[in-house]
Design an enzyme around this catalytic site. Structure first.
Site, PDB file in Angstrom:
ATOM      1  N   ARG A  76     -33.568  32.169 -54.415  1.00  0.00           N
ATOM      2  CA  ARG A  76     -32.866  31.604 -54.429  1.00  0.00           C
ATOM      3  C   ARG A  76     -31.936  32.435 -52.520  1.00  0.00           C
ATOM      4  NH1 ARG A  76     -32.460  26.252 -57.698  1.00  0.00           N
ATOM      5  NH2 ARG A  76     -31.693  28.142 -58.868  1.00  0.00           N
ATOM      6  N   ARG A  84     -23.882  17.988 -52.598  1.00  0.00           N
ATOM      7  CA  ARG A  84     -25.621  18.656 -53.194  1.00  0.00           C
ATOM      8  C   ARG A  84     -26.309  18.913 -51.961  1.00  0.00           C
ATOM      9  NH1 ARG A  84     -27.624  19.871 -57.694  1.00  0.00           N
ATOM     10  NH2 ARG A  84     -30.104  19.716 -57.741  1.00  0.00           N
ATOM     11  N   VAL A  85     -26.366  20.481 -52.524  1.00  0.00           N
ATOM     12  CA  VAL A  85     -27.319  21.257 -52.294  1.00  0.00           C
ATOM     13  C   VAL A  85     -28.278  21.773 -52.674  1.00  0.00           C
ATOM     14  CG1 VAL A  85     -27.582  23.778 -51.117  1.00  0.00           C
ATOM     15  CG2 VAL A  85     -25.014  22.951 -50.805  1.00  0.00           C
ATOM     16  N   ASP A 125     -34.796  34.061 -59.715  1.00  0.00           N
ATOM     17  CA  ASP A 125     -34.072  32.744 -59.038  1.00  0.00           C
ATOM     18  C   ASP A 125     -34.271  33.674 -57.969  1.00  0.00           C
ATOM     19  OD1 ASP A 125     -33.246  31.401 -57.405  1.00  0.00           O
ATOM     20  OD2 ASP A 125     -32.393  30.630 -59.092  1.00  0.00           O
ATOM     21  N   CYS A 133     -38.140  21.243 -54.088  1.00  0.00           N
ATOM     22  CA  CYS A 133     -39.052  21.112 -55.186  1.00  0.00           C
ATOM     23  C   CYS A 133     -41.065  20.166 -55.781  1.00  0.00           C
ATOM     24  CB  CYS A 133     -38.204  20.668 -56.773  1.00  0.00           C
ATOM     25  SG  CYS A 133     -39.866  20.440 -57.832  1.00  0.00           S
ATOM     26  N   GLU A 151     -39.288  26.169 -52.286  1.00  0.00           N
ATOM     27  CA  GLU A 151     -39.689  25.204 -53.589  1.00  0.00           C
ATOM     28  C   GLU A 151     -39.325  26.905 -54.398  1.00  0.00           C
ATOM     29  OE1 GLU A 151     -42.078  23.764 -55.364  1.00  0.00           O
ATOM     30  OE2 GLU A 151     -41.842  23.168 -53.289  1.00  0.00           O
ATOM     31  N   LYS A 156     -25.532  28.708 -57.613  1.00  0.00           N
ATOM     32  CA  LYS A 156     -25.050  28.204 -56.541  1.00  0.00           C
ATOM     33  C   LYS A 156     -23.671  28.703 -55.885  1.00  0.00           C
ATOM     34  CE  LYS A 156     -27.389  25.011 -56.740  1.00  0.00           C
ATOM     35  NZ  LYS A 156     -28.324  23.309 -56.669  1.00  0.00           N
ATOM     36  N   THR A 184     -39.741  29.562 -67.995  1.00  0.00           N
ATOM     37  CA  THR A 184     -39.686  29.756 -66.635  1.00  0.00           C
ATOM     38  C   THR A 184     -39.486  30.817 -66.108  1.00  0.00           C
ATOM     39  OG1 THR A 184     -39.443  28.020 -64.783  1.00  0.00           O
ATOM     40  CG2 THR A 184     -37.702  28.765 -66.631  1.00  0.00           C
TER      41      THR A 184
END
Length: 173
Positions: A104, A25-26, A102, A30, A68, A130, A90
């Site tokens: 990330r 799990r990456v 996003d 949060c 975050e 991802k 969002t």
């Protein structure tokens, strides 16, 4: 963070390569979901579910990345929350603030996998982006394992937005 035998090193201190696919799990930071158990998202529940699944598997890794609010930072995330309270979803909230939906980056996560000798992953995620981003860094994703959380009245719109606008693979929204 490393769990159950992953990340072992040989006598020369080099990572031992793992031919067998490893459950990973990456997780992106949060604070509101992980620490304060916010019901606005599914982050805290996803993290706990991932840890249980890795424990049940008997080996795997949880890689925690400091990015975050989809990498917009806590201050901007709280500003986006205010806009969400005013009716924006969002993605719309981030865009209204002049931020990407996003931002990330999974390069550090991929480097951690490489450092641990993890080349073939069974990745716990609903986010196909991802998966694609990790592949760019030379990680072989052999299976995408869903990690769906039952929606609640506070996060149902958020989860629908993740599915419709961010492409997350969610069946229960």
């Amino acid at each position: 963070m490393c769990c159950g035998g992953v990340g072992k090193r040989n006598a020369e201190g080099e990572p031992i390569e793992h031919d067998e696919p490893v459950l990973v799990r990456v997780e992106s930071e949060c604070l509101t979901g992980h620490v304060f158990a916010s019901a606005r998202c599914d982050c805290g529940n996803q993290l706990r579910s991932a840890m249980r699944r890795i424990q049940q598997e008997g080996k795997g890794a949880l890689i925690y990345l400091r990015q975050e609010g989809r990498a917009i930072g806590l201050h901007n995330k709280l500003r986006a929350y205010k806009l969400q309270d005013d009716g924006f979803d969002t993605v719309e909230a981030n865009e209204r603030l002049g931020l990407p939906a996003d931002r990330r980056d999974y390069g550090v996560g991929a480097q951690i996998c490489h450092d641990l000798g993890l080349k073939r992953l069974r990745i716990l995620t609903n986010n196909p982006k991802k998966v694609n981003r990790l592949k760019v860094y030379g990680i072989d994703i052999v299976e995408q394992c869903p990690i769906e959380i039952e929606p609640n009245p506070h996060n149902a719109k958020y989860l629908r937005t993740k599915k419709q606008k961010l492409g997350h693979m969610l069946d229960n929204v």
